[in-house]
Enzyme design. Sequence first.
Site, PDB file in Angstrom:
ATOM      1  N   GLU A  91       0.805  -1.223   0.000  1.00 47.71           N
ATOM      2  CA  GLU A  91       0.000   0.000   0.000  1.00 47.71           C
ATOM      3  C   GLU A  91       0.839   1.275   0.000  1.00 47.71           C
ATOM      4  OE1 GLU A  91      -2.859  -0.327   3.185  1.00 47.71           O
ATOM      5  OE2 GLU A  91      -4.032  -1.817   2.096  1.00 47.71           O
TER       6      GLU A  91
ATOM      7  N   GLU B 296      -4.519  -8.628  -0.206  1.00 45.85           N
ATOM      8  CA  GLU B 296      -5.127  -8.371   1.102  1.00 45.85           C
ATOM      9  C   GLU B 296      -6.615  -8.211   0.896  1.00 45.85           C
ATOM     10  OE1 GLU B 296      -2.866  -5.738   3.619  1.00 45.85           O
ATOM     11  OE2 GLU B 296      -4.690  -4.900   4.482  1.00 45.85           O
TER      12      GLU B 296
END
Length: 810
Positions: free
Chosen positions: A432, A537
């Site tokens: 991220e 994820e």
Amino acid sequence: MKTIIPKTIITLLLLTGLRASAQVSFGQPGLINDNWQFHLGDLPGASQPDFNAGRWRMLDLPHDWSVEGVLSPDAASCTGFLPGGVGWYRKCLTIPAEKSGKKVYLYFEGVYNRAEVFLNGHSLGTRPNGYVSFVLDATPFVEYGKENVLALRVNHEQSADSRWYTGSGIYRDVWLVYTSPVHVAPWGVFAYPGQVSERQATLHVEVEIENDSPADASLAVTTELFSPAGQRVATATGRVNARAGEKATRVVELKVNAPELWSLERPRLYALKTTVTADGKVVDQSTLSTGIRRFTFDPDKGFALNGEWIKMKGVCLHHDAGVLGAAVPRDVWRRRLQTLKEIGANAIRTSHNPQAPLLYDLCDEMGLLVLDEAYDEWEFPKHKWIAGWNVGTPGHQGSFDIFTEWGERDLADMVRRDRNHPSVFAWSIGNEVDYPNDPYSHPILDGNNSDFTQPLLGGYKKEAPDANRLGDIAKRLVAVVKRLDPSRPVTAGLAGVAMSNETDYPGALDITGYNYTESRYVPDHKRYPGRVIFGSETSNGLDAWRAVTDNDHVFGQFVWTGIDYLGESGRWPSRGFYSGMLDFGGFIKPRGHFRRSLWTTEPVIYLGTYPAARPERAPSIDAWPLWNYRDGQPTRAVAYTNAPKARLELNGEIVGETKPRDEQTGVIAWTLPFRAGRLEVIALDERDEEVARHLLQTSGRPCALVADVDKTTLRDRGVAHVTVQVVDSEGLPVMLADDEITCTVEGPARLLGLEAGNNRDMSNNRDNVHRVYRGRLVAYVQATGETGRVTIRCTAPWLEEVTVEIETIK
């Protein structure tokens, strides 16, 4: 007379030293975890050998001082309301006089963080990254035949430098390594499969030699491969010339007939022995574990292991274990991984940093695939929440300030350390880092927001870092990995997929991880037909799994998260993030049982209940196995099953008609008034025949403690898990109990901690008193390395106590 050594003995001899030698694959390593001195706080002159540390605390490593601290609302929520600070460690090392002429190295598996290492007052070097293992050459400052003083300053003053709990101190093992001046380089042996079939496989082996002597060396390098049964199945010897002060590499390919392949069901491991000789004399030798397997990634079909197309059923894992903090023993990880396998997991993601070497060893042995991840941030900081997750104003401490200098070196050392593990299937260079406006921005953020699943934190911000930088950084990091390991793909977990698609970032990757972006699986497959996609994820929900099973091209998912973890806490009181399928103590939570119903093929049925709401909501995946309510209270009973249907019985009577499994929720639900007794769910096949059942019983008041221990004998520093349960007079578990337990340990063992799994329990992590949660807790008891009998006694006011005995063997 010729002595015949049985193959089983050969196997034991080879494997005995694997964990030690495989760590760095050179020299003669030995653990130096015992008898360290520790002081919390900064002290001038503490690096000097004549410094008086007589009042310092004595302890053994691994050690995490943060988890020993006081939980406080004044500390940062991101790191679990626990403190950081500066700490000093010291240890006296006697280097025998007969080692004169040998080189001496120190190997640290992990020190959090910003560590500086001293020997006899001289700085050996620093390592700011708290997750990366590192090797330091201590030779120039060693005093042979004398006592040497090793000291470390660990600086975790930036205690809110992570989005989750990090721990503080020397929280992994430390090794002392002796070598000849001519030796295998640290992490210098690398083996990976080439062509693999059931008939034959090739194993590519590289051996890097360091010549630290003043003279050139002509060397013979012998590589031997031993089967899981201990039989030598391949060998090769060749010569290499290593010039003084330089490195040289020997490359060979071993052919293995009828290889025993490493797989999830049969994780077969080979032993690779490397011997370096000069003039017929052995100058270095190491043995490491390896495996033979074949990974295939296809943009249309997904992932295949040894030619079998499978879905990865993965979980994301942080590195702590609740009350134990970051210093997690091998036996604790083994139990946790085994439980994850029981609910169907076949892969883990090391979120979001390299983890302890023992974790990878266990995955090799147990048959779990590993996505090895390096970073959560690169050159700029992310938000670190101080007063609760997504609450108030974030802080911006972090590791970004070391990235320019250390980023490529840290990544390289991660790859070199872990590349021999057959379980590792890919390298992740970041998680991220492309989060929209945290910190990178792009004009597309002013466009159609429906393309984004993460909060945008506003539209395009011209003053923010340009998202196009991501592609350039990714290309540099990928090049580092490929130089050291051409056999595995490189990936990353993308949060702002729609933004990153406008940059070179995804194109720099071999396979592309999507975080919470299932909506782009299909359109991006059409737009980028050569892209290999997976859920790096995802949520615990059924929809996220359906997005995998309904699309052949998506090879798997990694659920957030496998186990509850410290940090990323909500508002006080909150120890951590509570989304795990297992709790802090490694017990399966209801959502873990729900996941088992999705991920396993053996018949599964689980029954949970909760007070019924009006109007009724979608059935919960967090229903606990409780049957204690007010008489007549409307109650929701839910079943998690992989059977096509189920029915519900109370005291032998049908109270819930046979229902099919709801395809939208994956749950079967009934509403009924509470009545004490035996509530039972029966799973049925298509012919209405029973395949499994689960029983709940109404319990009485707490009466006694009972205990179960997973081991009755402990070796060395092994850990036993003692599960203590509150029961009623009939021996039924009392899930509503919250009694306070006192645990004492007598004999050659120590209590590491008590863990009940309660996220809101902010009590002392290191005393011997703890309240049960949902009627139970686990006591971690570690042997001290001596032989004897250990008595573990658990008591609670007004309840019958329980005693457990275990044997310890040195």
